[in-house]
Write a protein that holds these residues in place. Structure first.
Motif, PDB file in Angstrom:
ATOM      1  N   VAL A   8      47.671 -28.816 -13.301  1.00 24.32           N
ATOM      2  CA  VAL A   8      48.918 -29.463 -12.870  1.00 24.32           C
ATOM      3  C   VAL A   8      48.788 -29.945 -11.432  1.00 24.32           C
ATOM      4  N   LEU A   9      48.305 -29.074 -10.535  1.00 23.16           N
ATOM      5  CA  LEU A   9      48.176 -29.446  -9.128  1.00 23.16           C
ATOM      6  C   LEU A   9      47.139 -30.542  -8.936  1.00 23.16           C
ATOM      7  N   ASN A  10      46.076 -30.506  -9.686  1.00 22.61           N
ATOM      8  CA  ASN A  10      45.036 -31.529  -9.576  1.00 22.61           C
ATOM      9  C   ASN A  10      45.565 -32.895  -9.997  1.00 22.61           C
ATOM     10  N   ARG A  11      46.469 -32.900 -10.996  1.00 22.55           N
ATOM     11  CA  ARG A  11      47.045 -34.152 -11.453  1.00 22.55           C
ATOM     12  C   ARG A  11      48.095 -34.677 -10.471  1.00 22.55           C
ATOM     13  N   VAL A  12      48.822 -33.776  -9.839  1.00 24.86           N
ATOM     14  CA  VAL A  12      49.934 -34.168  -8.971  1.00 24.86           C
ATOM     15  C   VAL A  12      49.464 -34.511  -7.559  1.00 24.86           C
ATOM     16  N   VAL A  13      48.645 -33.656  -6.971  1.00 26.41           N
ATOM     17  CA  VAL A  13      48.305 -33.776  -5.547  1.00 26.41           C
ATOM     18  C   VAL A  13      47.077 -34.673  -5.392  1.00 26.41           C
ATOM     19  N   ARG A  14      47.320 -35.950  -5.129  1.00 31.02           N
ATOM     20  CA  ARG A  14      46.228 -36.912  -4.943  1.00 31.02           C
ATOM     21  C   ARG A  14      45.934 -37.138  -3.459  1.00 31.02           C
ATOM     22  N   THR A  15      46.933 -36.965  -2.611  1.00 28.95           N
ATOM     23  CA  THR A  15      46.744 -37.104  -1.161  1.00 28.95           C
ATOM     24  C   THR A  15      47.153 -35.803  -0.493  1.00 28.95           C
ATOM     25  N   GLY A  16      46.688 -35.609   0.754  1.00 29.37           N
ATOM     26  CA  GLY A  16      47.014 -34.389   1.476  1.00 29.37           C
ATOM     27  C   GLY A  16      45.850 -33.422   1.487  1.00 29.37           C
ATOM     28  N   ASN A  17      46.110 -32.227   2.023  1.00 26.38           N
ATOM     29  CA  ASN A  17      45.048 -31.234   2.232  1.00 26.38           C
ATOM     30  C   ASN A  17      45.619 -29.853   1.901  1.00 26.38           C
ATOM     31  N   LEU A  18      45.616 -29.530   0.607  1.00 24.16           N
ATOM     32  CA  LEU A  18      46.256 -28.309   0.128  1.00 24.16           C
ATOM     33  C   LEU A  18      45.222 -27.345  -0.441  1.00 24.16           C
ATOM     34  N   THR A  19      45.269 -26.099   0.035  1.00 28.40           N
ATOM     35  CA  THR A  19      44.442 -25.021  -0.507  1.00 28.40           C
ATOM     36  C   THR A  19      45.351 -23.986  -1.146  1.00 28.40           C
ATOM     37  N   VAL A  20      45.038 -23.615  -2.391  1.00 29.35           N
ATOM     38  CA  VAL A  20      45.849 -22.641  -3.131  1.00 29.35           C
ATOM     39  C   VAL A  20      44.963 -21.449  -3.476  1.00 29.35           C
ATOM     40  N   PHE A  30      43.061 -29.196  -3.171  1.00 30.79           N
ATOM     41  CA  PHE A  30      43.655 -30.356  -3.818  1.00 30.79           C
ATOM     42  C   PHE A  30      43.960 -31.415  -2.771  1.00 30.79           C
ATOM     43  N   GLY A  31      43.948 -32.689  -3.203  1.00 30.87           N
ATOM     44  CA  GLY A  31      44.222 -33.791  -2.307  1.00 30.87           C
ATOM     45  C   GLY A  31      42.942 -34.449  -1.817  1.00 30.87           C
ATOM     46  N   ASP A  32      43.106 -35.414  -0.938  1.00 30.63           N
ATOM     47  CA  ASP A  32      41.962 -36.167  -0.418  1.00 30.63           C
ATOM     48  C   ASP A  32      41.518 -35.700   0.958  1.00 30.63           C
ATOM     49  N   GLY A  33      42.085 -34.585   1.416  1.00 28.18           N
ATOM     50  CA  GLY A  33      41.688 -34.030   2.711  1.00 28.18           C
ATOM     51  C   GLY A  33      42.403 -34.627   3.901  1.00 28.18           C
ATOM     52  N   SER A  34      43.327 -35.546   3.660  1.00 31.36           N
ATOM     53  CA  SER A  34      44.050 -36.176   4.773  1.00 31.36           C
ATOM     54  C   SER A  34      45.205 -35.285   5.227  1.00 31.36           C
ATOM     55  N   ALA A  76      58.148 -26.530   4.619  1.00 34.74           N
ATOM     56  CA  ALA A  76      58.481 -27.948   4.798  1.00 34.74           C
ATOM     57  C   ALA A  76      57.226 -28.808   4.683  1.00 34.74           C
ATOM     58  N   ASP A  77      56.116 -28.330   5.265  1.00 33.72           N
ATOM     59  CA  ASP A  77      54.851 -29.071   5.168  1.00 33.72           C
ATOM     60  C   ASP A  77      54.390 -29.160   3.714  1.00 33.72           C
ATOM     61  N   LEU A  78      54.505 -28.055   2.977  1.00 37.33           N
ATOM     62  CA  LEU A  78      54.107 -28.046   1.573  1.00 37.33           C
ATOM     63  C   LEU A  78      54.954 -29.022   0.761  1.00 37.33           C
ATOM     64  N   LEU A  79      56.255 -28.965   0.952  1.00 35.25           N
ATOM     65  CA  LEU A  79      57.144 -29.844   0.188  1.00 35.25           C
ATOM     66  C   LEU A  79      56.934 -31.309   0.567  1.00 35.25           C
ATOM     67  N   ALA A  80      56.604 -31.563   1.830  1.00 29.38           N
ATOM     68  CA  ALA A  80      56.327 -32.941   2.244  1.00 29.38           C
ATOM     69  C   ALA A  80      55.137 -33.505   1.476  1.00 29.38           C
ATOM     70  N   VAL A  81      54.099 -32.700   1.310  1.00 25.01           N
ATOM     71  CA  VAL A  81      52.919 -33.146   0.564  1.00 25.01           C
ATOM     72  C   VAL A  81      53.258 -33.340  -0.909  1.00 25.01           C
ATOM     73  N   LEU A  82      53.919 -32.363  -1.507  1.00 28.74           N
ATOM     74  CA  LEU A  82      54.202 -32.437  -2.942  1.00 28.74           C
ATOM     75  C   LEU A  82      55.154 -33.585  -3.273  1.00 28.74           C
ATOM     76  N   MET A  83      56.199 -33.748  -2.465  1.00 28.38           N
ATOM     77  CA  MET A  83      57.239 -34.722  -2.801  1.00 28.38           C
ATOM     78  C   MET A  83      56.880 -36.143  -2.374  1.00 28.38           C
ATOM     79  N   ALA A  84      55.837 -36.292  -1.569  1.00 27.73           N
ATOM     80  CA  ALA A  84      55.412 -37.628  -1.140  1.00 27.73           C
ATOM     81  C   ALA A  84      54.395 -38.250  -2.088  1.00 27.73           C
ATOM     82  N   GLN A  85      53.961 -37.502  -3.110  1.00 31.05           N
ATOM     83  CA  GLN A  85      52.960 -38.041  -4.027  1.00 31.05           C
ATOM     84  C   GLN A  85      53.515 -39.246  -4.773  1.00 31.05           C
ATOM     85  N   VAL A  86      52.767 -40.320  -4.820  1.00 27.15           N
ATOM     86  CA  VAL A  86      53.204 -41.571  -5.453  1.00 27.15           C
ATOM     87  C   VAL A  86      53.378 -41.355  -6.953  1.00 27.15           C
TER      88      VAL A  86
END
Length: 419
Positions: A8-20, A30-34, A76-86
């Motif tokens: 699920v996270l791999n499909r959703v998080v295409r941008t950002g720098n998230l470690t779970v 997950f994300g592109d490391g930005s 807030a940082d986590l939600l910014a990454v998750l909710m900004a996904q195109v």
């Protein structure tokens, strides 16, 4: 279930720098490391499974109850990454099915007859008054501020909001009868009474807000011009020359839109003007986020304009002006969130640690919804007759200039101690 969550996270998080960090101890990126690095950890398999199956509800519950721990960055940082996904949509068959069921059941969830409306209001607005003092401006404005320029303080932006609304109400002569539906702690009503000479009736369903509003009116010497009542707008007698409603329409519920605007039409004089200031969604009809509906605003719904305008037309009202405030509420919520977290220890003493996490999540999620998911605020000006409102919008700026001068005259002067 760890594989499902990772998928699920791999499909959703295409941008950002998230470690779970999963409950097993395995780390996934997950994300592109930005962007700044964000790291979270699941404390047990139960919360992994819950978030994977119903992220809209369970992520907030997991954070509130300690099932998800943010180890780097903030919620807030986590939600910014998750909710900004195109193109973010509820992932998975289960989440999509839940969204469909919630959409089909939204009228039942938003059925708000008077008794239920009062209970829903008490759930949020009858909390300890000291809580709101921790993060609101000095006037206790609990709605979107109006930022006239970057860097404007919250207090000045909330004053600008009251001034902007007053200008649109065309308070061009003294002693106009004004109804404030959902008057909150009385700030707008007192502003209209003091700076425009209006006779204001404010109605609320919150006993806590009513007590504060009445006390403020008495302290300001405005009890003759500003009356506050514990009353449902559906039971309020008229008529009124002006009607204003700020931050209340979101609590009406989709099944009550016709009643709401029909009541405005009934209460408004033939040459009257009304203004509705409310949160809206830019992407068409939807559902209330299930976590918000359960824990923050039961019975509430943020409408699309396509759901609002038909009810206005059916009531026989003219739309004389619409203004969309886009990122103003995101900036307002950022101010509230930062102030709340600066006073987190005081909030914890009023309630507990879980309550602090719940409100941190609420403020952060709301802010990111305005930044990334098409939420906005609309101000719809209404009238019963053509020709009541000027043909151009220049009157708004002219009225604001005049109100600024009046504010300066009414500002209390400095006094020496003991005077």
């Amino acid at each position: 279930m760890e594989r499902l969550l990772a998928a699920v996270l791999n499909r959703v998080v295409r941008t950002g720098n998230l470690t779970v960090t999963l409950a097993s101890g395995q780390q996934c990126s997950f994300g592109d490391g930005s962007g700044p690095p964000i790291a979270i950890r699941f404390v047990c398999p139960k919360w992994q499974r819950a978030v994977a199956l119903d992220p809209e509800l369970k992520l907030g519950e997991a954070y509130t109850d300690g099932g998800v721990v943010v180890e780097q960055g903030s919620i807030a940082d986590l939600l910014a990454v998750l909710m900004a996904q195109v193109g973010l949509k509820p992932p998975g068959v289960s989440a999509k099915g839940l969204s469909w069921l919630r959409f089909m059941a939204r009228r039942l969830a938003q059925f708000n007859p008077p008794r239920r409306s009062r209970r829903n209001v008490a759930h949020h607005y009858d909390l300890d008054a000291r809580l709101y003092a921790l993060f609101l401006d000095a006037d206790k404005q609990y709605s979107c501020a109006y930022f006239e320029h970057p860097g404007q303080s919250l207090d000045d932006a909330q004053l600008a909001k009251r001034r902007h609304i007053a200008a649109k109400l065309l308070l061009d002569r003294p002693e106009l009868r004004v109804l404030d539906i959902g008057c909150g702690w009385g700030g707008l009503g007192l502003y209209l009474a003091q700076n425009a000479g209006a006779n204001v009736t404010g109605v609320t369903l919150s006993e806590e807000q009513l007590a504060v509003a009445k006390g403020r009116a008495e302290e300001a010497g405005l009890t003759g011009n500003a009356e506050f009542r514990l009353q449902d707008y559906r039971a309020t007698p008229g008529p009124f020359d002006r009607i204003v409603s700020v931050g209340m329409f979101e609590h009406v519920g989709i099944g009550h839109f016709d009643t709401y605007f029909q009541r405005i039409a009934e209460l408004l004089t033939d040459d009257g003007v009304a203004l509705v200031h409310a949160i809206g969604r830019s992407e068409g009809p939807g559902i209330t986020n299930p976590w918000i509906a359960r824990y923050i605003f039961p019975g509430g719904y943020i409408p699309a304009l396509s759901e609002v305008l038909p009810a206005i037309e059916k009531a026989g009202l003219y739309v004389t002006d619409i203004e969309i405030l886009r990122l103003h509420y995101a900036e307002t919520l950022k101010c509230w969130r930062e102030r709340f977290m600066a006073h987190a220890e005081e909030a914890e003493r009023l309630y507990d640690e879980r309550f602090v996490r719940l409100w941190e999540f609420y403020l952060a999620a709301s802010e990111m919804a305005f930044r990334h998911q098409g939420m906005m605020v609309f101000q719809v000006q209404l009238a019963r007759k053509e020709g009541v409102v000027p043909m151009t919008r220049s009157y708004i700026a002219e009225a604001e200039t005049k109100l600024k001068r009046t504010e300066m005259r009414n500002r209390p002067g400095l006094r020496l101690a003991g005077e």
